[in-house]
Design a protein around this motif. Structure first.
Motif, PDB file in Angstrom:
ATOM      1  N   GLN A  87       2.682   0.145  -5.799  1.00  0.00           N
ATOM      2  CA  GLN A  87       1.436   0.689  -6.323  1.00  0.00           C
ATOM      3  C   GLN A  87       0.962   1.880  -5.487  1.00  0.00           C
ATOM      4  N   ARG A  88       1.156   1.794  -4.183  1.00  0.00           N
ATOM      5  CA  ARG A  88       0.751   2.907  -3.316  1.00  0.00           C
ATOM      6  C   ARG A  88       1.613   4.139  -3.579  1.00  0.00           C
ATOM      7  N   MET A  89       2.907   3.925  -3.834  1.00  0.00           N
ATOM      8  CA  MET A  89       3.773   5.065  -4.187  1.00  0.00           C
ATOM      9  C   MET A  89       3.299   5.704  -5.494  1.00  0.00           C
ATOM     10  N   GLU A  90       2.920   4.882  -6.448  1.00  0.00           N
ATOM     11  CA  GLU A  90       2.409   5.399  -7.718  1.00  0.00           C
ATOM     12  C   GLU A  90       1.123   6.187  -7.499  1.00  0.00           C
ATOM     13  N   GLN A  91       0.284   5.732  -6.596  1.00  0.00           N
ATOM     14  CA  GLN A  91      -0.944   6.460  -6.263  1.00  0.00           C
ATOM     15  C   GLN A  91      -0.614   7.861  -5.728  1.00  0.00           C
ATOM     16  N   ILE A  92       0.412   7.959  -4.899  1.00  0.00           N
ATOM     17  CA  ILE A  92       0.837   9.264  -4.376  1.00  0.00           C
ATOM     18  C   ILE A  92       1.372  10.127  -5.510  1.00  0.00           C
ATOM     19  N   ARG A  93       2.149   9.532  -6.419  1.00  0.00           N
ATOM     20  CA  ARG A  93       2.676  10.307  -7.557  1.00  0.00           C
ATOM     21  C   ARG A  93       1.544  10.846  -8.437  1.00  0.00           C
ATOM     22  N   ARG A  94       0.523  10.006  -8.680  1.00  0.00           N
ATOM     23  CA  ARG A  94      -0.602  10.421  -9.531  1.00  0.00           C
ATOM     24  C   ARG A  94      -1.454  11.497  -8.875  1.00  0.00           C
ATOM     25  N   ASP A  95      -1.623  11.396  -7.551  1.00  0.00           N
ATOM     26  CA  ASP A  95      -2.492  12.337  -6.835  1.00  0.00           C
ATOM     27  C   ASP A  95      -1.823  12.774  -5.536  1.00  0.00           C
ATOM     28  N   PRO A  96      -0.831  13.674  -5.639  1.00  0.00           N
ATOM     29  CA  PRO A  96      -0.077  14.068  -4.444  1.00  0.00           C
ATOM     30  C   PRO A  96      -0.913  14.787  -3.386  1.00  0.00           C
ATOM     31  N   HIS A  97      -2.094  15.247  -3.738  1.00  0.00           N
ATOM     32  CA  HIS A  97      -2.943  15.943  -2.765  1.00  0.00           C
ATOM     33  C   HIS A  97      -4.061  15.041  -2.242  1.00  0.00           C
ATOM     34  N   GLY A  98      -4.108  13.813  -2.708  1.00  0.00           N
ATOM     35  CA  GLY A  98      -5.123  12.860  -2.258  1.00  0.00           C
ATOM     36  C   GLY A  98      -4.735  12.214  -0.943  1.00  0.00           C
ATOM     37  N   PRO A  99      -5.550  11.281  -0.492  1.00  0.00           N
ATOM     38  CA  PRO A  99      -5.222  10.581   0.761  1.00  0.00           C
ATOM     39  C   PRO A  99      -3.949   9.756   0.607  1.00  0.00           C
ATOM     40  N   ASN A 100      -3.191   9.665   1.676  1.00  0.00           N
ATOM     41  CA  ASN A 100      -1.957   8.881   1.663  1.00  0.00           C
ATOM     42  C   ASN A 100      -2.321   7.407   1.871  1.00  0.00           C
ATOM     43  N   PRO A 101      -2.046   6.542   0.899  1.00  0.00           N
ATOM     44  CA  PRO A 101      -2.449   5.139   1.012  1.00  0.00           C
ATOM     45  C   PRO A 101      -1.656   4.336   2.039  1.00  0.00           C
ATOM     46  N   PHE A 102      -0.622   4.915   2.615  1.00  0.00           N
ATOM     47  CA  PHE A 102       0.124   4.236   3.669  1.00  0.00           C
ATOM     48  C   PHE A 102      -0.485   4.509   5.039  1.00  0.00           C
ATOM     49  N   VAL A 103      -1.242   5.586   5.163  1.00  0.00           N
ATOM     50  CA  VAL A 103      -1.912   5.926   6.419  1.00  0.00           C
ATOM     51  C   VAL A 103      -3.243   5.173   6.428  1.00  0.00           C
ATOM     52  N   LEU A 104      -3.229   4.007   7.058  1.00  0.00           N
ATOM     53  CA  LEU A 104      -4.392   3.131   7.051  1.00  0.00           C
ATOM     54  C   LEU A 104      -5.339   3.364   8.207  1.00  0.00           C
ATOM     55  N   GLY A 105      -4.844   3.968   9.261  1.00  0.00           N
ATOM     56  CA  GLY A 105      -5.615   4.051  10.499  1.00  0.00           C
ATOM     57  C   GLY A 105      -5.260   2.875  11.395  1.00  0.00           C
ATOM     58  N   ARG A 106      -5.557   3.018  12.669  1.00  0.00           N
ATOM     59  CA  ARG A 106      -5.175   1.982  13.641  1.00  0.00           C
ATOM     60  C   ARG A 106      -5.819   0.633  13.353  1.00  0.00           C
ATOM     61  N   ALA A 107      -7.106   0.614  13.078  1.00  0.00           N
ATOM     62  CA  ALA A 107      -7.811  -0.661  12.898  1.00  0.00           C
ATOM     63  C   ALA A 107      -7.244  -1.450  11.718  1.00  0.00           C
ATOM     64  N   ARG A 108      -7.031  -0.806  10.587  1.00  0.00           N
ATOM     65  CA  ARG A 108      -6.525  -1.518   9.407  1.00  0.00           C
ATOM     66  C   ARG A 108      -5.062  -1.916   9.578  1.00  0.00           C
ATOM     67  N   THR A 109      -4.272  -1.099  10.257  1.00  0.00           N
ATOM     68  CA  THR A 109      -2.878  -1.447  10.509  1.00  0.00           C
ATOM     69  C   THR A 109      -2.803  -2.675  11.412  1.00  0.00           C
ATOM     70  N   HIS A 110      -3.651  -2.706  12.426  1.00  0.00           N
ATOM     71  CA  HIS A 110      -3.660  -3.860  13.326  1.00  0.00           C
ATOM     72  C   HIS A 110      -4.224  -5.098  12.627  1.00  0.00           C
ATOM     73  N   ARG A 111      -5.154  -4.900  11.705  1.00  0.00           N
ATOM     74  CA  ARG A 111      -5.689  -6.030  10.952  1.00  0.00           C
ATOM     75  C   ARG A 111      -4.595  -6.681  10.104  1.00  0.00           C
ATOM     76  N   TYR A 112      -3.665  -5.878   9.586  1.00  0.00           N
ATOM     77  CA  TYR A 112      -2.542  -6.403   8.810  1.00  0.00           C
ATOM     78  C   TYR A 112      -1.805  -7.475   9.622  1.00  0.00           C
ATOM     79  N   MET A 113      -1.527  -7.171  10.884  1.00  0.00           N
ATOM     80  CA  MET A 113      -0.799  -8.127  11.723  1.00  0.00           C
ATOM     81  C   MET A 113      -1.720  -9.255  12.206  1.00  0.00           C
ATOM     82  N   ALA A 114      -3.012  -8.996  12.348  1.00  0.00           N
ATOM     83  CA  ALA A 114      -3.941 -10.064  12.722  1.00  0.00           C
ATOM     84  C   ALA A 114      -4.005 -11.109  11.613  1.00  0.00           C
ATOM     85  N   VAL A 115      -3.992 -10.676  10.365  1.00  0.00           N
ATOM     86  CA  VAL A 115      -3.972 -11.607   9.236  1.00  0.00           C
ATOM     87  C   VAL A 115      -2.675 -12.410   9.254  1.00  0.00           C
ATOM     88  N   MET A 116      -1.555 -11.745   9.521  1.00  0.00           N
ATOM     89  CA  MET A 116      -0.273 -12.446   9.599  1.00  0.00           C
ATOM     90  C   MET A 116      -0.325 -13.501  10.707  1.00  0.00           C
TER      91      MET A 116
END
Length: 129
Positions: A87-116
């Motif tokens: 879905q995130r790849m599709e978001q990039i295809r739809r809006d190639p000049h928008g924010p990159n949905p894979f670039v979450l920032g440090r806090a959200r990236t670390h939260r991913y592993m905290a949830v795990m």
């Protein structure tokens, strides 16, 4: 286009994957629109069921979270579609000049592993009960 390009690929072992005895979880440099980022890819998104392997898996999460923190990981990737990667790849295809949905920032990236980490602690507590 909003592509991320890899520069180097150091790997970290992540033992006790459910389907195999181990996997790797890389941290690597990427660039988006000329700006450097650090990507993480947790390789063990399918945890084992056995309590002794869950404990090893939890240790792997802890070691990887430490490495992520030191590296400043701000991009989350997964080898499985459970992170909505398609879905995130599709978001990039739809809006190639928008924010990159894979670039979450440090806090959200670390939260991913905290949830795990919390999920595995719960599974381990259930298995030991």
């Amino acid at each position: 286009m909003g592509a991320l390009t890899a520069a180097a690929l150091p790997l970290a072992p992540a033992p006790a994957h459910a389907a195999t005895p181990g996997t790797v979880s890389p941290l690597f440099g990427v660039h988006h629109r000329g700006r450097p980022h650090t990507a993480m890819l947790w390789g063990g998104t399918n945890p084992p069921a056995e309590p002794e392997h869950l404990a090893d898996y939890l240790d792997s999460i802890d070691r990887f979270r430490t490495r992520m923190h030191r590296a400043g990981a701000d991009v989350e990737l997964s080898a499985h579609p459970n992170d909505h990667g398609l879905q995130r790849m599709e978001q990039i295809r739809r809006d190639p000049h928008g924010p990159n949905p894979f670039v979450l920032g440090r806090a959200r990236t670390h939260r991913y592993m905290a949830v795990m980490d919390l999920m595995i602690q719960g599974r381990l507590a259930d298995a030991r009960a």
